[in-house]
Design a protein around this motif. Structure first.
Motif, PDB file in Angstrom:
ATOM      1  N   HIS A 216      -4.747 -36.974  22.753  1.00  0.00           N
ATOM      2  CA  HIS A 216      -4.657 -35.940  21.720  1.00  0.00           C
ATOM      3  C   HIS A 216      -5.199 -34.609  22.246  1.00  0.00           C
ATOM      4  O   HIS A 216      -4.579 -33.552  22.065  1.00  0.00           O
ATOM      5  CB  HIS A 216      -5.444 -36.369  20.479  1.00  0.00           C
ATOM      6  N   ALA A 217      -6.369 -34.648  22.863  1.00  0.00           N
ATOM      7  CA  ALA A 217      -6.974 -33.427  23.371  1.00  0.00           C
ATOM      8  C   ALA A 217      -6.157 -32.838  24.512  1.00  0.00           C
ATOM      9  O   ALA A 217      -5.994 -31.615  24.610  1.00  0.00           O
ATOM     10  CB  ALA A 217      -8.405 -33.700  23.827  1.00  0.00           C
ATOM     11  N   PHE A 218      -5.635 -33.682  25.387  1.00  0.00           N
ATOM     12  CA  PHE A 218      -4.841 -33.194  26.515  1.00  0.00           C
ATOM     13  C   PHE A 218      -3.624 -32.414  26.020  1.00  0.00           C
ATOM     14  O   PHE A 218      -3.333 -31.316  26.502  1.00  0.00           O
ATOM     15  CB  PHE A 218      -4.388 -34.370  27.385  1.00  0.00           C
ATOM     16  N   ALA A 219      -2.891 -32.977  25.060  1.00  0.00           N
ATOM     17  CA  ALA A 219      -1.693 -32.314  24.545  1.00  0.00           C
ATOM     18  C   ALA A 219      -2.032 -30.974  23.916  1.00  0.00           C
ATOM     19  O   ALA A 219      -1.397 -29.952  24.195  1.00  0.00           O
ATOM     20  CB  ALA A 219      -1.001 -33.222  23.527  1.00  0.00           C
ATOM     21  N   THR A 220      -3.047 -30.974  23.060  1.00  0.00           N
ATOM     22  CA  THR A 220      -3.443 -29.740  22.375  1.00  0.00           C
ATOM     23  C   THR A 220      -3.950 -28.697  23.356  1.00  0.00           C
ATOM     24  O   THR A 220      -3.549 -27.523  23.306  1.00  0.00           O
ATOM     25  CB  THR A 220      -4.528 -30.048  21.332  1.00  0.00           C
TER      26      THR A 220
END
Length: 271
Positions: A216-220
């Motif tokens: 989730h953090a990587f995509a955002t």
């Protein structure tokens, strides 16, 4: 004639995900792919998952069936099929790990002498690795000179090469690598999440699961850093833009960012 099984095999051979295909193949496998209609897929979703939520039916049946049938269309084996999703209520938005959250978490790991946990979380956060891929990373999968890590397949049929930032490479180098040995020592995703919870508790941070602090953090973070959608998807190993954008991506101060960009364009045009 091409069967649904032929289409599924070709879809996987071209890099498609396999996780949700077995039950669809069991249902439609020998059928002529041209006879698999949207109504048939929606009916199968209900019958295969009678007690599931609309969101689960969409994820486990509609989305993978769409992917296979669209691939069959691309191969020239059938006309395109428009399959409606089941109406699903909006779920609670997952808030990915911010940079401040991550820095506080890593500082607490360093203070508690947990270098393997810190490096594992950084790999998930900076490379979009799943926790299962992180714990299965072996010494021979890491190339410190090229700054790469080869993630052995879990949900997809192909291994995935990820490129590591310098500060992650330094932390992994300090762990010491040995062929055949797990880089981060953990053997279970539950152990990783239990350790994350304990560190969050000591650091006074809200708990975020390995998936939230990772993919989730990587995509955002990738999109907020200005990386294009296609590049971010390829870097993190996503195949479906729908899943990537609707499930994993959050925005940070979207309105302010767009305003500032428009202001920059307006002022540059004045000169």
């Amino acid at each position: 004639m091409h069967t649904f099984n032929d289409a599924a095999d070709s879809y996987v051979a071209h890099g498609g995900e396999t996780r949700y295909l077995p039950r669809l193949i069991e249902r439609f496998g020998p059928d002529d792919v041209t006879t698999v209609t949207p109504v048939a897929v929606r009916t199968a979703a209900v019958e295969l998952f009678p007690n599931a939520s609309p969101a689960t039916r969409n994820r486990h049946a509609i989305t993978p069936a769409r992917a296979v049938l669209y691939h069959a269309h691309e191969m020239g084996w059938r006309m395109p099929a428009r399959i409606r999703l089941f109406l699903a209520p909006k779920t609670r938005v997952t808030v990915p790990a911010s940079r401040r959250w991550l820095e506080t978490f890593i500082d607490r790991c360093d203070a508690d002498n947990l270098p393997h946990l810190a490096a594992c979380v950084l790999l998930m956060n900076l490379c979009g690795a799943r926790v299962s891929e992180a714990i299965n990373l072996l010494g021979e999968h890491v190339d410190l000179r090229e700054r790469t890590a080869l993630l052995v397949k879990t949900k997809t049929s192909l291994n995935s090469l990820r490129y590591m930032p310098d500060h992650l490479v330094e932390r992994i180098r300090d762990l010491g690598l040995a062929p055949g040995e797990r880089v981060f020592r953990y053997t279970s995703r539950f152990s990783v999440n239990e350790r994350i919870f304990a560190v969050c508790d000591r650091a006074g941070l809200p708990y975020k699961s390995s998936h939230t602090v990772g993919r989730h953090a990587f995509a955002t973070n990738a999109l907020n850093a200005g990386v294009g959608v296609r590049v971010a998807m390829d870097a993190g190993g996503w195949k479906s833009s729908t899943i990537f954008l609707e499930t994993y991506v959050s925005t940070v101060d979207a309105g302010r960012v767009v305003r500032d960009r428009f202001n920059a364009i307006h002022h540059s045009d004045q000169f």
